[in-house]
Enzyme design. Structure first.
Site, short mmCIF file in Angstrom:
data_model
loop_
_atom_site.label_atom_id
_atom_site.label_comp_id
_atom_site.label_asym_id
_atom_site.label_seq_id
_atom_site.Cartn_x
_atom_site.Cartn_y
_atom_site.Cartn_z
N GLY A 123 36.12 45.50 43.89
CA GLY A 123 35.84 46.02 42.35
C GLY A 123 34.22 45.97 42.16
N ARG B 28 37.80 33.46 40.73
CA ARG B 28 38.66 32.46 39.98
C ARG B 28 39.10 31.20 40.87
NH1 ARG B 28 36.46 33.78 35.90
NH2 ARG B 28 37.43 35.03 33.98
N GLU C 263 39.41 23.39 36.50
CA GLU C 263 38.11 23.38 35.76
C GLU C 263 38.25 22.37 34.95
OE1 GLU C 263 35.95 27.15 35.36
OE2 GLU C 263 36.15 27.60 37.45
N HIS D 53 30.47 27.11 37.07
CA HIS D 53 31.03 28.31 36.60
C HIS D 53 29.71 28.92 35.89
CE1 HIS D 53 34.72 30.72 35.51
NE2 HIS D 53 33.52 31.42 35.57
C1 DGY Z 1 34.30 36.04 33.55
O1 DGY Z 1 33.81 37.09 33.01
O2 DGY Z 1 35.36 36.31 34.08
C2 DGY Z 1 33.10 34.98 34.13
O3 DGY Z 1 33.99 34.22 34.77
C3 DGY Z 1 32.73 34.42 32.64
O4 DGY Z 1 31.61 33.93 33.00
#
Ligand code: DGY
Length: 319
Positions: A156, A238, A267, A285
């Site tokens: 993506g 993620r 997390e 993160h």
């Molecule tokens: C997102 O935008 O999904 C990021 O993980 C946030 O920082």
């Protein structure tokens, strides 16, 4: 005239909060810390609109209590924290923040890859420890990056931005086709291959998948076994995309050389086996964490909320 009531789950950068206060009445007093489940319910119950972040679980139960809510603007590109079906059932619009964080997240991916390969964090710790006795021919030897093979899983926006960085490092780039990938440009710089070949041949594997039921534990014991013992796994997507227990076992068994992680399965809890491993670089993160990017993300949320409350189409609607 009364102004629209907005719930803001967590304090966003100052310019964003100033814009929010200029346009809306807040139903809460956001701080940088996450709201308690009770605070979330209370704040949303009063609101016409909400700006949330990836740490708030916007479940069916939460949405059912939010009787006047018309939009949840998620201040993230990922929106796995929101029950989209429940939102749809209540005609609540959901938006995200695409594009503005692509380059910052790709930069951080690259920083993790380089840090893991070249042992940047271990080197920094050694210098600070006061025990460094000077240059040594075999001290903290790392892995080459230039000219190596990079496997990108998820092509993506962010995956493609990482590919652009890899081109500057003369890398051979492999990818696997995925249903939701944007169509590759005509002159592709990557080779499409099977997941097995990508895992077996890449020196670095970088994950750029959204979290869905299909991608949970996309990388587990079987996939990690296919990786080269000299390879590194990088994850800025993620946490639950990787089975962390399987990763720790694979690292302990020497099935891969190291990893660079920005996201985790639970997390802010981190698997102790990752903490203990000096060949793993761990970040809290930080993918989109630059001042400019976070301001852009926040402003995007403000514009989405404003549009919906004026009865206009949301520019970044996902559901
Ligand atoms: C997102 O935008 O999904 C990021 O993980 C946030 O920082």
């Amino acid at each position: 005239m009364s102004r629209p009531r907005l719930y803001v789950a967590r304090a966003l950068p100052d310019p964003v909060m100033a814009e929010i206060r200029a346009r809306f009445d807040l139903t809460n007093a956001p701080t940088p810390a996450p709201p308690s489940p009770h605070q979330l319910l209370e704040g949303l119950a009063e609101a016409d609109a909400a700006i949330c972040t990836l740490t708030e679980a916007i479940t069916q139960a939460v949405l059912l209590k939010a009787r006047t809510l018309r939009i949840v603007a998620n201040c993230a590109v990922g929106y796995n924290n929101i029950d989209l079906d429940a939102a749809k059932a209540r005609s609540i619009i959901v938006t995200n923040t695409p594009d503005v964080l692509t380059e910052a997240t790709a930069d951080l991916t690259w920083a993790l890859l380089l840090a893991a390969a070249r042992r940047i964090v271990e080197g920094d710790r050694l210098v600070r420890s006061g025990t460094w006795t000077g240059w040594e021919p075999t001290q903290l030897l790392g892995a080459d990056v230039y000219g190596k093979t990079l496997g990108i899983i998820g092509l993506g926006r962010i995956g493609q931005a990482v590919v652009r960085r890899a081109q500057g490092f003369g890398m051979r780039i492999l990818s696997v086709p995925r249903r939701n990938d944007q169509p590759p440009p005509l002159e592709s710089v990557w080779q499409q291959t099977s997941l097995q070949t990508l895992l077996e041949t890449s020196d670095f594997v970088s994950l750029h998948l959204p979290l869905t039921t299909d991608t949970r534990h996309f990388i587990g014991t079987k996939e990690l076994r296919l990786m080269k013992p000299s390879a590194f796994l990088i994850n800025t997507s993620r946490g639950p995309v990787v089975d962390e227990t399987a990763l720790v076992s694979a690292l302990q068994a020497g099935q891969l050389a190291g990893a660079g992680f920005d996201v985790y399965e639970r997390e802010p809890a981190i698997h102790p086996g990752l903490i203990d491993n000096s060949r793993v670089v761990l970040l809290p993160h930080l993918g989109s964490a630059t001042t400019t990017t976070r301001i852009r993300m926040g402003m995007m949320c403000v514009e989405n909320v404003t549009a919906v409350l004026k009865g206009q189409p949301a520019p970044n609607r996902v559901a």
